[in-house]
Design an enzyme around this catalytic site. Sequence first.
Site, PDB file in Angstrom:
ATOM      1  N   LYS A  81       0.804  -1.233   0.000  1.00 22.16           N
ATOM      2  CA  LYS A  81       0.000   0.000   0.000  1.00 22.16           C
ATOM      3  C   LYS A  81       0.829   1.272   0.000  1.00 22.16           C
ATOM      4  O   LYS A  81       0.326   2.345  -0.353  1.00 22.16           O
ATOM      5  CB  LYS A  81      -0.949  -0.009   1.191  1.00 22.16           C
ATOM      6  N   SER A 106      -3.059   2.937   6.800  1.00 23.46           N
ATOM      7  CA  SER A 106      -1.889   3.291   7.610  1.00 23.46           C
ATOM      8  C   SER A 106      -0.658   3.589   6.756  1.00 23.46           C
ATOM      9  O   SER A 106       0.288   4.218   7.230  1.00 23.46           O
ATOM     10  CB  SER A 106      -1.576   2.170   8.597  1.00 23.46           C
TER      11      SER A 106
END
Length: 419
Positions: A81, A106
Amino acid sequence: MADSPPSLPLTRSSVEAAHKAIKDHIHYTPVVTSQTLNDLASRPQPQEALIGTPFEGQRPACPKIHFFFKCENYQRIGAFKIRGAFHALSRLSKEQLSRGVVTHSSALALAARTHGIKAYIVMPTISTPSKIAATKGYGAEVIFSGSTSQEREAVVEDVIKRTGATLVPPYDHPNIILGQGTMALELERQVRELVDEDALLSVHRNQDSSTNGKNMTNASTKSGFVPLPKPRSGHLDAVIAPLGGGGMLAGIATALFATGTRVFGAEPSFEGADDGRRGLAVNQRVTTVKTLTIADGLRTPVGAVNWTVINDNSKVKGVYAVTEEQILSAMRLVIERMKVFVEPSAVVGLAVCLYDEEFRKMVELEGGDEGWDIGVVLSGGNTTLEAISRMFATGEKEAERAEGKVGQKGERIAENVAG
């Protein structure tokens, strides 16, 4: 809603531009192979594994498969990510960055710290302590929410109203898609380099690195397939990746569109987590998912923007789903046989290749005697030893045998065992 960051069109050239923008901030994660897993995937499943499935009583498929694992578990923050996060920030103006950013991924925390800006990260209350601690460790302010996407988005809206922060969508935006797609560009190159060094890694070991009009393979007309160019050695026949919100799968499909490499998605089936597969079956996106699958990174419904890519059969050839038991079995193989530390979400693609009989029959049919080279994305490694211990909890006797404390017949004998 906050102003949306500008974006590039969803094309391979845009993925290439994204890679140039983020390459100094990400790890060039390795691609590894495993002859053991190649062998396991290339032998038929036992008949009992098909009991209760539509394939019960049929001859088990026997495809020939060679794997190339893209290890995004070694990426910064332990998952893919970060690619989309860095690319999304690279597309923001100085004014937008100055207000800080908010999302519920996050990965943005690290990217924001790198750029020296404030990050507000909305996380479900059931997030693991390790993920919460890591996010706070990157300097982000963590705000908790409920577990569904609707609950998270409501908290995000509240943060925007309160702080004026710029929204960076966690997965459902072209900038995220393009960033995640950069792993496919790396995978292509790494596979070519590996096969150039060792041709035996590929099922197409006897092929030249180029094709011509005479080098064709005929697929079955019963399935409506048309003759395709025979794959080149070092050219992937397929890539399979986990599907949650869909940013990664859409990015890979965008990067590999019209290259000759087929793209597939993989999901858990537990408690309706296979929303992508179900949506494709009725040609309509499923907007809500409530599941406690062990593949916790895939508990999100496919996003609207990502759906436009995934629902395009010229870009994503299909989505398959596997059970919790199959996920755990694949995870055990990766950890014990490959010595690679992964989370459950990371192995759903491998589980499909090993255990989904529909997928395996398709590979056998289209790959023929030669088979397929398949790129498998291991998307992350964000789990803990405690969590893994619970997932694989066994009875006391089985645990002691696994630890080498008792013999095959249960005897307790301390021996001098050569190291």
